[in-house]
Design a protein around this motif. Sequence first.
Motif: not given
Length: 415
Positions: A132-136
Motif C-alpha cells: 500500500h502506498y501514497e498514490g500520485f
Amino acid sequence: MLNRRNFLKTTAAASVVMTTPAIIGRAFASDPIRVGALYSQTGGLSVVEKLLANAVQMAASEINAAGGVLGRPIEVVVEDGASDPKTFSEKASSLIVKNKIDTVFGCHTSASRKAVLPIFERRNATLFYQTHYEGFECSRNVVYSGAIPNQQLGKYIPWIVETLGKKKFFIVGSNHVYPREMAKVSKKLIEASGAEWVADEYLELGHSEWAVMVNKIKESGADVVLSNVVGDSIIAFYREFKNQGLSHETIPICATVTSEIEIAAMGAEYAAGSYMSVPYFMSIDTPANHTFIDNFRKFTNDPKAVTYHSLEAAYFQVFLWKQAVEKAGNLDPQGMRDAIRGQSYDAPGGKVTIDADNLHCWMTPRIGQWQADGQSKVVREEPAPLKPLPYSAYGETEDNLFCTAKGLDQAKLKG
C-alpha cells in the motif's frame, strides 16, 4: 506470545525456503518461465521483505502444481535489494538486462520503487508492486496491487471523526516518502470532516527514541493520533506510548502502516485498542483465508507465521499475472499489461480487480481494532471493492485524468 527475538529467528528460518525456485508438480516439456522476486534479503527491511518473497514463491509453487503457465513451469529468481534503493536499482538491472527477465515482483518501500522505475520504463519490463502506498503515480510499466489513499484514508478519517468522535488529530510519521504524502491527503480529509490537525511531526526512519515525541502528543491537546510511522520505529513508538501512560481508549493510535508483523514483534498488549485501516487482515474469517494462512505456514515451515496486507497482495498478484499471460497467449510484456486490465481474482481477502484505466487494484477497505491476542477485530467493512483513484487528493486534475489507459497510451506515443 511471539516476542521480537523469536520473531526474528522464525523469519530468518523462513528465508531458506524462498531462495530456491519452487518447481513442483507435473512434468513439464518446456523451459521454465523465469520471473524476478526483488526483495531485501539483508538489512533492516529484510524481516518483512523475506516474507513477501516467500509469498511470491508460494504462489509460483501452487501454479506449478496446477500445470504452470501456458504449460510451462515458473522459476522464481530472487535478488537481494539489501534495504537500499541504490542496490534495488542495480539488482533490477541485473534481472532485466543480464537475466532477460520481463516480469519482476518486488520492492517494498516507495523509495525502492522509485529507484527502479526508470529501468522498467526504459526496458519495457513490468514491475508488480504489492505494498500500500501514497498514490500520485501511474506508470504503464507497473501493476499496483496494494491499497492507495482513497482506499485507506477515504473512509477511515470520516469514521474516526463520526464514530470515534475525535476532532483533534496529531499526525506523526517517519521522515520518508509515504508518511509525508499520506499526511497531505489526511489533512484535506480531516478538514473536510470538520476536524483539525494540531501537529504534523516526523522522526528519522528507524528512530527508536520516542520519549520526546510521545510527550509532545500528551501536551498537544490531541484526542487521536494518526500514525504513518513505518518500520522498526513502530515498535518503539507503541511501547513508549503505553509506557508514558497514554491509553488507546482515550487517545487511540489510528495507523496506516501497523500490521500483524509489528504487533507480533512489539507484543499485543502495546497495541490492543488501537486501529488500522487496510483491505486485508489475518483475522478475516473465510475458508479461503484460513487455507491461505495454513498453506503459508506449511510453506515457510513456521506454525506461528503471520500474514498481512502486503503479503496477501504479493501472493495474489502472481495469479493475476498468470491469468494475463494466458489471456495474451504469450509472454510479450505489452500484451500481458494489456491483458491484465480488468482481470479479477478471488484473493484470500476477497475479490480484487486490476483497474482497466490505471493498473491499480480494486479492493475492499476495512478498519480493524487490534485485540489482546494480537489479531484485529474488523469494525468496519465496505460492502464492495472500491475503485482505486491514485490522484484522489487533487480531484479531477490533469494528473488524475492522465492516469487512464488513454493517457498512458498518449505517453507512450510521445516517447
